[in-house]
Write an enzyme that holds these catalytic residues in place. Structure first.
Site, PDB file in Angstrom:
ATOM      1  N   VAL A 107       0.941   9.992   7.781  1.00 11.55           N
ATOM      2  CA  VAL A 107       1.134  10.326   5.885  1.00 11.55           C
ATOM      3  C   VAL A 107       1.441   9.460   5.167  1.00 11.55           C
ATOM      4  O   VAL A 107       1.829   8.468   5.418  1.00 11.55           O
ATOM      5  CB  VAL A 107       3.070  11.126   6.221  1.00 11.55           C
ATOM      6  CG1 VAL A 107       3.647  11.447   4.429  1.00 11.55           C
ATOM      7  CG2 VAL A 107       2.580  12.109   6.857  1.00 11.55           C
ATOM      8  N   CYS A 108       0.973   9.562   4.262  1.00 12.85           N
ATOM      9  CA  CYS A 108       0.793   8.745   2.664  1.00 12.85           C
ATOM     10  C   CYS A 108       2.196   8.053   2.535  1.00 12.85           C
ATOM     11  O   CYS A 108       2.714   8.731   1.869  1.00 12.85           O
ATOM     12  CB  CYS A 108       0.333   9.299   1.784  1.00 12.85           C
ATOM     13  SG  CYS A 108       0.407   7.632   0.033  1.00 12.85           S
ATOM     14  N   VAL A 109       2.629   7.016   2.551  1.00 11.51           N
ATOM     15  CA  VAL A 109       3.464   6.299   2.329  1.00 11.51           C
ATOM     16  C   VAL A 109       4.030   6.700   1.375  1.00 11.51           C
ATOM     17  O   VAL A 109       5.071   6.629   0.588  1.00 11.51           O
ATOM     18  CB  VAL A 109       3.951   4.852   2.847  1.00 11.51           C
ATOM     19  CG1 VAL A 109       2.724   3.912   2.495  1.00 11.51           C
ATOM     20  CG2 VAL A 109       4.769   4.177   3.277  1.00 11.51           C
TER      21      VAL A 109
END
Length: 130
Positions: A76-78
């Site tokens: 998941v893109c932080v």
């Protein structure tokens, strides 16, 4: 063939359902998925707090079960996750937030993980987004 899959739409969208069906078909055909990457509103798929009505399929749960059953790299893109309130323990502590809601099977990391997946894969297939 090696695939990387990116999902840009939330779990209640048709794109999320199509992406999951595509990922299932990839594995059924004997291909490999190097990474599933959630970006933009796709990060809501990794929230443990998403609740679907009883008459709808719980796509967030189905994604989580798929990732875990096949031991896939679910990233998941932080930055997108923080903007949308999806936090793991480290980020909740760092930003002094009271709750953690990143579902099991997913990990937070940078956008570089999408680039890396695209380099490892023979095909990058994206679903949703604007």
């Amino acid at each position: 063939m090696k695939f990387a899959i990116a999902l840009f739409s939330p779990p209640h969208s048709p794109a999320a359902r199509r992406a999951l069906r595509f990922a299932q078909a990839v594995l059924q055909q004997g291909h490999e998925i190097v990474r599933i990457f959630l970006y933009q509103d796709g990060v809501h798929t990794a929230s443990a707090n998403v609740v679907f009505p009883q008459d709808e399929s719980d796509m967030a749960l189905q994604w989580r079960q798929f990732i875990q059953a096949h031991q896939l790299d679910g990233v998941v893109c932080v930055a997108a996750a923080l903007r949308r309130g999806v936090l793991d323990q480290q980020e909740a502590t760092r930003h002094a937030r009271p709750a953690v809601n990143l579902a099991g099977g997913w990990s937070l990391s940078g956008l570089g993980q999408l680039h890396d997946a695209a380099q490892q894969a023979e095909r990058l297939v994206c679903f949703g987004g604007s």
